[in-house]
Motif scaffolding. Structure first.
Motif, short mmCIF file in Angstrom:
data_model
loop_
_atom_site.label_atom_id
_atom_site.label_comp_id
_atom_site.label_asym_id
_atom_site.label_seq_id
_atom_site.Cartn_x
_atom_site.Cartn_y
_atom_site.Cartn_z
N ALA A 54 4.67 1.91 20.93
CA ALA A 54 4.10 1.06 20.04
C ALA A 54 3.85 1.64 18.77
CB ALA A 54 3.03 0.23 20.74
N VAL A 55 3.31 1.04 17.65
CA VAL A 55 2.67 1.56 16.38
C VAL A 55 1.27 1.18 16.37
CG1 VAL A 55 2.74 1.70 14.04
CG2 VAL A 55 4.95 1.68 15.18
N LEU A 56 0.34 2.11 16.16
CA LEU A 56 -1.10 1.69 16.10
C LEU A 56 -1.29 1.57 14.48
CD1 LEU A 56 -4.03 1.12 17.44
CD2 LEU A 56 -4.38 3.30 17.09
N VAL A 57 -1.81 0.32 14.09
CA VAL A 57 -2.25 0.13 12.66
C VAL A 57 -3.93 0.16 12.79
CG1 VAL A 57 -2.18 -1.58 10.93
CG2 VAL A 57 -0.19 -1.11 12.19
N VAL A 58 -4.24 1.09 12.01
CA VAL A 58 -5.79 1.07 11.98
C VAL A 58 -6.28 0.95 10.57
CG1 VAL A 58 -7.67 2.85 12.06
CG2 VAL A 58 -5.73 2.90 13.55
N THR A 73 0.83 -1.30 -0.08
CA THR A 73 -0.01 0.04 -0.02
C THR A 73 0.78 1.29 -0.03
OG1 THR A 73 -1.82 -1.25 1.11
CG2 THR A 73 -2.00 1.03 1.34
N GLN A 74 0.52 2.18 -0.98
CA GLN A 74 1.24 3.33 -0.83
C GLN A 74 0.56 4.61 -0.03
OE1 GLN A 74 4.33 3.47 -2.96
NE2 GLN A 74 3.71 1.48 -2.52
N PHE A 75 1.27 4.64 1.10
CA PHE A 75 0.83 5.55 2.27
C PHE A 75 1.64 6.97 2.03
CE2 PHE A 75 0.46 1.57 4.30
CZ PHE A 75 -0.92 1.65 4.74
N LEU A 76 1.05 7.96 2.24
CA LEU A 76 1.50 9.32 2.35
C LEU A 76 2.33 9.43 3.74
CD1 LEU A 76 -1.24 11.44 1.06
CD2 LEU A 76 0.73 10.90 0.07
N ASP A 77 3.40 10.18 3.96
CA ASP A 77 4.13 10.39 5.21
C ASP A 77 3.49 11.78 5.78
OD1 ASP A 77 5.81 8.37 5.42
OD2 ASP A 77 6.94 9.05 3.78
N LEU A 78 2.89 11.64 6.76
CA LEU A 78 1.92 12.86 7.30
C LEU A 78 2.48 13.29 8.53
CD1 LEU A 78 -1.63 12.00 5.90
CD2 LEU A 78 0.22 13.73 4.82
N GLY A 79 3.34 12.76 9.27
CA GLY A 79 3.61 13.18 10.68
C GLY A 79 5.23 13.80 10.74
N GLY A 80 5.62 14.27 11.81
CA GLY A 80 6.70 14.89 12.06
C GLY A 80 7.95 14.07 11.99
N ARG A 81 7.85 12.42 12.25
CA ARG A 81 8.78 11.76 12.22
C ARG A 81 8.56 10.76 10.86
NH1 ARG A 81 8.70 8.57 17.49
NH2 ARG A 81 9.81 10.65 18.07
N LEU A 82 9.50 10.57 9.79
CA LEU A 82 9.30 9.90 8.80
C LEU A 82 9.63 8.26 8.95
CD1 LEU A 82 10.84 12.19 5.93
CD2 LEU A 82 8.36 11.51 6.44
N ALA A 83 10.60 8.10 9.78
CA ALA A 83 11.05 6.69 10.26
C ALA A 83 10.54 6.29 11.45
CB ALA A 83 12.56 6.82 10.01
N PHE A 84 9.85 5.32 11.83
CA PHE A 84 9.42 5.03 13.15
C PHE A 84 9.31 3.28 13.12
CE2 PHE A 84 5.96 6.06 10.66
CZ PHE A 84 5.10 5.08 10.91
N ASP A 85 9.50 2.88 14.61
CA ASP A 85 9.10 1.44 14.40
C ASP A 85 8.63 1.01 15.83
OD1 ASP A 85 11.67 -0.48 15.89
OD2 ASP A 85 12.15 1.63 15.53
N GLY A 86 8.32 0.01 16.02
CA GLY A 86 7.67 -0.44 17.48
C GLY A 86 6.63 -1.70 17.02
N LEU A 87 6.21 -2.21 18.26
CA LEU A 87 5.32 -3.31 18.37
C LEU A 87 4.00 -2.86 17.92
CD1 LEU A 87 6.57 -5.31 21.52
CD2 LEU A 87 7.39 -5.70 19.48
N VAL A 88 3.24 -3.88 17.39
CA VAL A 88 2.06 -3.22 16.64
C VAL A 88 0.71 -3.51 17.64
CG1 VAL A 88 0.25 -4.15 14.86
CG2 VAL A 88 2.72 -3.86 14.42
N ARG A 89 -0.15 -2.72 17.51
CA ARG A 89 -1.55 -2.95 17.99
C ARG A 89 -2.41 -2.50 16.86
NH1 ARG A 89 -3.02 -0.70 23.44
NH2 ARG A 89 -4.88 -2.07 22.99
N THR A 90 -3.53 -2.93 17.08
CA THR A 90 -4.48 -2.95 15.78
C THR A 90 -5.83 -2.27 16.20
OG1 THR A 90 -5.16 -4.88 15.75
CG2 THR A 90 -2.99 -4.72 14.50
#
Length: 155
Positions: A59-63, A21-38
């Motif tokens: 963590a990273v929230l995937v919606v 999926t081609q997402f837009l980068d819209l936050g102030g941090r371009l690179a991030f990582d973490g454990l997933v919550r959904t």
């Protein structure tokens, strides 16, 4: 995040899935990582607000918003709460709003687009369930890496 997704994929490709999926980068941090919550929801950000208002511990929230661009699933107030509560980022298969404010926050935000229309706030949906994005299953507790090149998740 110390390593680019392209390099990480070169090192560990068999262990990782690349979300096409081609997402837009819209936050102030371009690179991030973490454990997933959904979260799985449709045009209702009540659960997004609730979850991002709890301790994120990096963590990273995937919606999974079903790809709807009809209303925003996150705006600046919810994103500011995510920063306050220690979330690394949010990946939304749907829309956000308040793009200028999101870009000023130290939070990774990837989404399909934006829409100024707010969503329902009934908290209808599911939390911490596997979601499928671009044919890739994203499971709660998996590790996710994101940068300008895209999104990788542990299989």
């Amino acid at each position: 995040m110390g390593i680019a997704t392209a390099d990480l994929y070169d090192e560990r490709g068999d262990d990782l899935a690349s979300i096409p999926t081609q997402f837009l980068d819209l936050g102030g941090r371009l690179a991030f990582d973490g454990l997933v919550r959904t979260i799985r929801c449709h045009r209702d950000n009540g659960l997004v607000k609730q979850v991002l208002g709890t301790a994120g511990h990096g963590a990273v929230l995937v919606v999974d918003g079903g790809g709807s661009l009809e209303s925003a699933l996150m705006g600046d107030l919810i994103a500011a709460s995510a920063v306050e509560h220690g979330w690394a980022g949010v990946v939304i298969v749907g829309a956000v709003r308040d793009r200028v404010a999101l870009a000023a926050l130290p939070l990774g935000v990837k989404a399909l687009g934006s829409n100024p229309r707010k969503s329902a706030k009934d908290a209808v949906g599911e939390v911490d369930v596997p979601v499928v994005i671009g044919g890739v299953v994203v499971r709660p507790g998996a590790h996710l890496w994101a940068d300008a090149d895209g999104v990788l998740v542990e299989r």
